[in-house]
Scaffold this motif. Sequence first.
Motif, PDB file in Angstrom:
ATOM      1  N   UNK A 146       0.849  -1.191   0.000  1.00 31.21           N
ATOM      2  CA  UNK A 146       0.000   0.000   0.000  1.00 31.21           C
ATOM      3  C   UNK A 146       0.886   1.243   0.000  1.00 31.21           C
ATOM      4  N   UNK A 147       0.361   2.344  -0.480  1.00 29.81           N
ATOM      5  CA  UNK A 147       1.152   3.584  -0.436  1.00 29.81           C
ATOM      6  C   UNK A 147       1.557   3.963   0.988  1.00 29.81           C
ATOM      7  N   UNK A 191       8.088   2.526   5.113  1.00 33.08           N
ATOM      8  CA  UNK A 191       9.366   1.864   4.821  1.00 33.08           C
ATOM      9  C   UNK A 191      10.412   2.901   4.420  1.00 33.08           C
ATOM     10  N   UNK A 192      10.031   3.843   3.565  1.00 34.25           N
ATOM     11  CA  UNK A 192      10.980   4.865   3.115  1.00 34.25           C
ATOM     12  C   UNK A 192      11.444   5.751   4.273  1.00 34.25           C
ATOM     13  N   UNK A 242      15.695   7.286   8.115  1.00 34.07           N
ATOM     14  CA  UNK A 242      16.126   7.500   9.502  1.00 34.07           C
ATOM     15  C   UNK A 242      17.343   6.654   9.847  1.00 34.07           C
ATOM     16  N   UNK A 243      17.446   5.478   9.251  1.00 35.25           N
ATOM     17  CA  UNK A 243      18.581   4.592   9.506  1.00 35.25           C
ATOM     18  C   UNK A 243      19.780   4.901   8.611  1.00 35.25           C
ATOM     19  N   UNK A 282      18.015  -1.996   3.183  1.00 33.78           N
ATOM     20  CA  UNK A 282      17.308  -2.345   4.400  1.00 33.78           C
ATOM     21  C   UNK A 282      16.472  -3.619   4.204  1.00 33.78           C
ATOM     22  N   UNK A 283      15.793  -3.729   3.074  1.00 37.92           N
ATOM     23  CA  UNK A 283      14.969  -4.906   2.819  1.00 37.92           C
ATOM     24  C   UNK A 283      15.819  -6.147   2.557  1.00 37.92           C
ATOM     25  N   UNK A 284      16.991  -5.988   1.935  1.00 35.39           N
ATOM     26  CA  UNK A 284      17.895  -7.134   1.764  1.00 35.39           C
ATOM     27  C   UNK A 284      18.315  -7.682   3.125  1.00 35.39           C
ATOM     28  N   UNK A 285      18.672  -6.772   4.054  1.00 32.20           N
ATOM     29  CA  UNK A 285      19.061  -7.196   5.402  1.00 32.20           C
ATOM     30  C   UNK A 285      17.904  -7.903   6.107  1.00 32.20           C
TER      31      UNK A 285
END
Length: 85
Positions: free
Chosen positions: A47-48, A54-55, A60-61, A68-71
């Motif tokens: 969803x938007x 997520x973005x 922030x990280x 981030x998603x690979x990790x």
Amino acid sequence: MNGRSPKRGFTARPGTAEDWIKESGIAPPGRSSDGSAFTARLTIDVTPELRGRIKIVAFQRGQTVADMLRDLLAREFPESQGDTP
């Protein structure tokens, strides 16, 4: 008339999807130029609102969303000795 030239894009986009993928082989600074590390592209529908969350977390990280998603996927699906390809 204001004398401005017609609006031009920053860069030309490749014409086809295959050209677009091939052109992405140029690694951004600070990343590995070894393209063999990532051999598949994963597409998911979110969803938007989730995409926005997520973005924000990735920003922030100090990471990209992809990194981030690979990790996250590597943590959730670790390699194990008993797995068969």
